[in-house]
Design a protein around this motif. Structure first.
Motif, mmCIF file in Angstrom:
data_model
loop_
_atom_site.group_PDB
_atom_site.id
_atom_site.type_symbol
_atom_site.label_atom_id
_atom_site.label_comp_id
_atom_site.label_asym_id
_atom_site.label_seq_id
_atom_site.Cartn_x
_atom_site.Cartn_y
_atom_site.Cartn_z
ATOM 1 N N HIS A 91 0.821 -1.212 0.000
ATOM 2 C CA HIS A 91 0.000 0.000 0.000
ATOM 3 C C HIS A 91 0.855 1.263 0.000
ATOM 4 O O HIS A 91 0.331 2.373 -0.199
ATOM 5 C CB HIS A 91 -0.926 0.029 1.228
ATOM 6 N N TYR A 92 2.157 1.119 0.224
ATOM 7 C CA TYR A 92 3.028 2.295 0.360
ATOM 8 C C TYR A 92 4.060 2.391 -0.761
ATOM 9 O O TYR A 92 4.992 3.184 -0.688
ATOM 10 C CB TYR A 92 3.734 2.249 1.720
ATOM 11 N N ILE A 93 3.872 1.594 -1.808
ATOM 12 C CA ILE A 93 4.810 1.632 -2.928
ATOM 13 C C ILE A 93 4.819 3.008 -3.588
ATOM 14 O O ILE A 93 5.881 3.592 -3.853
ATOM 15 C CB ILE A 93 4.469 0.541 -3.971
ATOM 16 N N GLN A 94 3.637 3.565 -3.847
ATOM 17 C CA GLN A 94 3.555 4.863 -4.502
ATOM 18 C C GLN A 94 4.239 5.944 -3.666
ATOM 19 O O GLN A 94 4.978 6.795 -4.187
ATOM 20 C CB GLN A 94 2.080 5.244 -4.735
ATOM 21 N N SER A 95 4.043 5.896 -2.363
ATOM 22 C CA SER A 95 4.680 6.863 -1.469
ATOM 23 C C SER A 95 6.201 6.745 -1.534
ATOM 24 O O SER A 95 6.920 7.757 -1.557
ATOM 25 C CB SER A 95 4.200 6.640 -0.033
ATOM 26 N N ALA A 96 6.703 5.497 -1.572
ATOM 27 C CA ALA A 96 8.146 5.279 -1.640
ATOM 28 C C ALA A 96 8.724 5.825 -2.937
ATOM 29 O O ALA A 96 9.798 6.444 -2.948
ATOM 30 C CB ALA A 96 8.445 3.784 -1.517
ATOM 31 N N VAL A 97 8.004 5.616 -4.038
ATOM 32 C CA VAL A 97 8.463 6.110 -5.338
ATOM 33 C C VAL A 97 8.476 7.634 -5.356
ATOM 34 O O VAL A 97 9.415 8.266 -5.869
ATOM 35 C CB VAL A 97 7.579 5.552 -6.462
ATOM 36 N N GLU A 98 7.461 8.236 -4.775
ATOM 37 C CA GLU A 98 7.405 9.701 -4.716
ATOM 38 C C GLU A 98 8.568 10.286 -3.920
ATOM 39 O O GLU A 98 9.000 11.414 -4.160
ATOM 40 C CB GLU A 98 6.065 10.150 -4.106
ATOM 41 N N LYS A 99 9.099 9.499 -2.976
ATOM 42 C CA LYS A 99 10.241 9.953 -2.176
ATOM 43 C C LYS A 99 11.579 9.681 -2.858
ATOM 44 O O LYS A 99 12.626 10.027 -2.305
ATOM 45 C CB LYS A 99 10.213 9.285 -0.796
ATOM 46 N N GLY A 100 11.529 9.038 -4.018
ATOM 47 C CA GLY A 100 12.757 8.856 -4.784
ATOM 48 C C GLY A 100 13.286 7.440 -4.863
ATOM 49 O O GLY A 100 14.433 7.236 -5.281
ATOM 50 N N ALA A 101 12.486 6.426 -4.464
ATOM 51 C CA ALA A 101 12.952 5.043 -4.545
ATOM 52 C C ALA A 101 13.367 4.710 -5.974
ATOM 53 O O ALA A 101 12.629 4.985 -6.924
ATOM 54 C CB ALA A 101 11.864 4.084 -4.082
ATOM 55 N N ALA A 102 14.551 4.143 -6.132
ATOM 56 C CA ALA A 102 15.048 3.781 -7.465
ATOM 57 C C ALA A 102 14.608 2.384 -7.858
ATOM 58 O O ALA A 102 14.616 2.039 -9.042
ATOM 59 C CB ALA A 102 16.572 3.871 -7.482
ATOM 60 N N ALA A 103 14.253 1.562 -6.867
ATOM 61 C CA ALA A 103 13.821 0.188 -7.149
ATOM 62 C C ALA A 103 12.776 -0.232 -6.132
ATOM 63 O O ALA A 103 12.805 0.202 -4.970
ATOM 64 C CB ALA A 103 15.006 -0.766 -7.118
ATOM 65 N N VAL A 104 11.853 -1.068 -6.566
ATOM 66 C CA VAL A 104 10.800 -1.595 -5.697
ATOM 67 C C VAL A 104 10.773 -3.109 -5.835
ATOM 68 O O VAL A 104 10.770 -3.636 -6.954
ATOM 69 C CB VAL A 104 9.412 -1.015 -6.079
ATOM 70 N N VAL A 105 10.797 -3.798 -4.709
ATOM 71 C CA VAL A 105 10.663 -5.255 -4.690
ATOM 72 C C VAL A 105 9.287 -5.566 -4.112
ATOM 73 O O VAL A 105 8.930 -5.068 -3.041
ATOM 74 C CB VAL A 105 11.768 -5.910 -3.829
#
Length: 479
Positions: free
Chosen positions: A49-63
């Protein structure tokens, strides 16, 4: 570190682009530009549920376990079957697989993990080796203390601590392996040189739901041991053989009752200490009780399996002292003894009370102060009360860590398991400080007070707030 290096050994699909990763995190609140965010499913929160939030903060990769929709271009998305299992391997890769540069030994079981792991650490340090410790009480990198928050840390923190041990020149590391850490894959990716099983009784059923699930979690640790490792189990516990059913490591056993690779006989047991005959050699140690005879035998066996000379192990062991809050005796000026112990399961409480009764031999009065934690297995509450009343002359039921529950509701659950005769032995005092004070006011010369449940802990959690509280401090105030 490059993304491909972090993913080494992880079965995954998704973006194959090469990306530089600054750090790994599973908490979206800590994400910074260039980080890898691992979306994990917890008992209360789903990280997806927090993937979008992580990407908005600059995450370069998501697992993740489910491919998210609508993410911005430029984000590497990696799909795995189990994010928690993948995190263990990725964290180990990120820190350079530190467990492979240490002789790492894990200790699992319901009771005795802290004592066995801590004594192994102290034994090797005192023998001139540099070692690390991961335990419930405190973590150590060599002689440097690192505060502990969990019996076994999360995979990122765990591998980070092991990497610090390697950097500071540690040769050995000893760690408690909790059932949660196995079930939640926190130890995935680690290379163990040995595993030790102490015993298995009811605990953590609030999480595992059934005893069988709890047993399988413990067994899972032995299933993962490599062939060159050793597996040392308690031959006197019927679950010891179960641990080894699918284990490919070298198998050894220790015993206090029968024949085994490492055999101990109790010669004398008193409040001053134990005299044991270990593999034919008599040794006196400043520990009390049959359960400590088991712990010490496990330590002895593991040290020998790690290459130490038998007589040298016994010599150093005899100079060690008990672990904080584990059958720790305080002597009151008024002539009674107060024992502080972490016993918070029915079996652990039974072990401690049996030991006290064996040593005191019917002399004096035994007063037990005990409670149960909130937001934990409710089924063991009446069992704890019954164990206390069956083996004590007087019992004071009180609060442990109520957490989010009402203290009185926990006490009601405890007393619900008592018959009228047992209840006549009991006082119910919700305030733990007042309960300990009352026990000390009741005690006379020659009596024994057991304050059980919190041991080394120096806090109480009430309505989500951690307050300072130390059983030993309160006892010394009473003295």
């Amino acid at each position: 570190m490059q993304l491909s290096e972090i993913l080494s050994g992880v079965a995954c699909t998704g973006c194959a682009a090469e990306v530089e990763i600054k750090k790994i995190t599973f908490d979206s609140r800590t994400v910074e530009a260039g980080d890898m965010f691992v979306a994990m499913r917890g008992t209360a929160v789903d990280g997806h549920h927090y993937i979008q939030s992580a990407v908005e903060k600059g995450a370069a990769a998501v697992v993740c376990e489910e491919m998210p929709a609508g993410l911005a271009d430029g984000v590497a998305v990696i799909k795995v079957a189990d994010s928690a299992a993948a995190l263990g391997t990725m964290a180990a890769n990120y820190y350079g697989n530190p467990s492979r540069n240490l002789t790492l030994v894990g200790v699992t079981g319901t009771n005795g993990k802290t004592t066995v792991a801590t004594l192994l650490y102290r034994l090797f340090m005192k023998s001139g080796y540099k070692a690390g410790l991961l335990s419930t009480v405190c973590n150590y990198v060599g002689e440097r203390a690192v505060p502990s928050t969990h019996t076994t840390p999360d995979a990122i923190h765990l591998n980070g601590l092991l990497a610090e041990m390697v950097e500071e020149g540690c040769e050995y590391a000893f760690m408690e392996v909790s059932s949660h850490s196995v079930a939640q894959h926190r130890i995935d990716g680690l290379h163990f040189a040995g595993g030790i099983f102490t015993n298995l009784t009811r605990d953590h059923l609030d999480y595992h739901k059934t005893f069988d699930n709890y047993l399988k979690a413990k067994k899972g640790f032995f299933d993962m041991l490599p062939k060159e490792a050793f597996a040392l189990t308690n031959a006197d516990d019927r679950n010891g053989a179960v641990m080894l059913q699918n284990c490919t490591a070298r198998k050894y056993a220790y015993s206090v009752r029968g024949m085994a690779d490492f055999k101990t006989r109790i010669v004398e047991d008193s409040f001053e200490g134990l005299t044991l005959e270990v593999d034919g050699t008599e040794v006196t140690l400043p520990f009390v009780g049959r359960f400590n005879a088991y712990n010490l035998t496990a330590v002895y066996g593991a040290a020998v399996l790690l290459g130490m000379e038998r007589q040298e192990v016994l010599r150093v062991l005899s100079s060690l002292t008990p672990v904080s809050g584990r059958f720790e005796a305080l002597y009151a000026p008024a002539g009674y003894i107060a024992i502080v112990d972490y016993a918070h399961t029915p079996d652990a409480l039974n072990n401690v009370l049996s030991t006290i009764n064996e040593v005191r031999g019917g002399r004096g009065t035994l007063i037990t102060v005990v409670g149960c934690g909130g937001n934990r297995d409710k089924g063991k509450r009446p069992m704890m009360a019954r164990e206390a009343t069956a083996a004590s002359d007087r019992v004071i039921l009180t609060s442990d860590n109520p957490r989010d529950e009402e203290p009185q509701a926990i006490l009601d659950d405890m007393t619900a398991g008592l018959d009228p005769v047992e209840r006549r032995k009991c006082l119910v005092i919700a305030d733990r400080r007042e309960a300990i004070r009352t026990a000390c006011a009741m005690a006379q010369k020659g009596d024994v007070i057991l304050v059980a449940g919190k041991g080394h802990e120096d806090y109480q959690i009430v309505k989500g707030v951690k307050h300072h509280f130390d059983d030993k401090e309160v006892l010394r105030e009473c003295f």
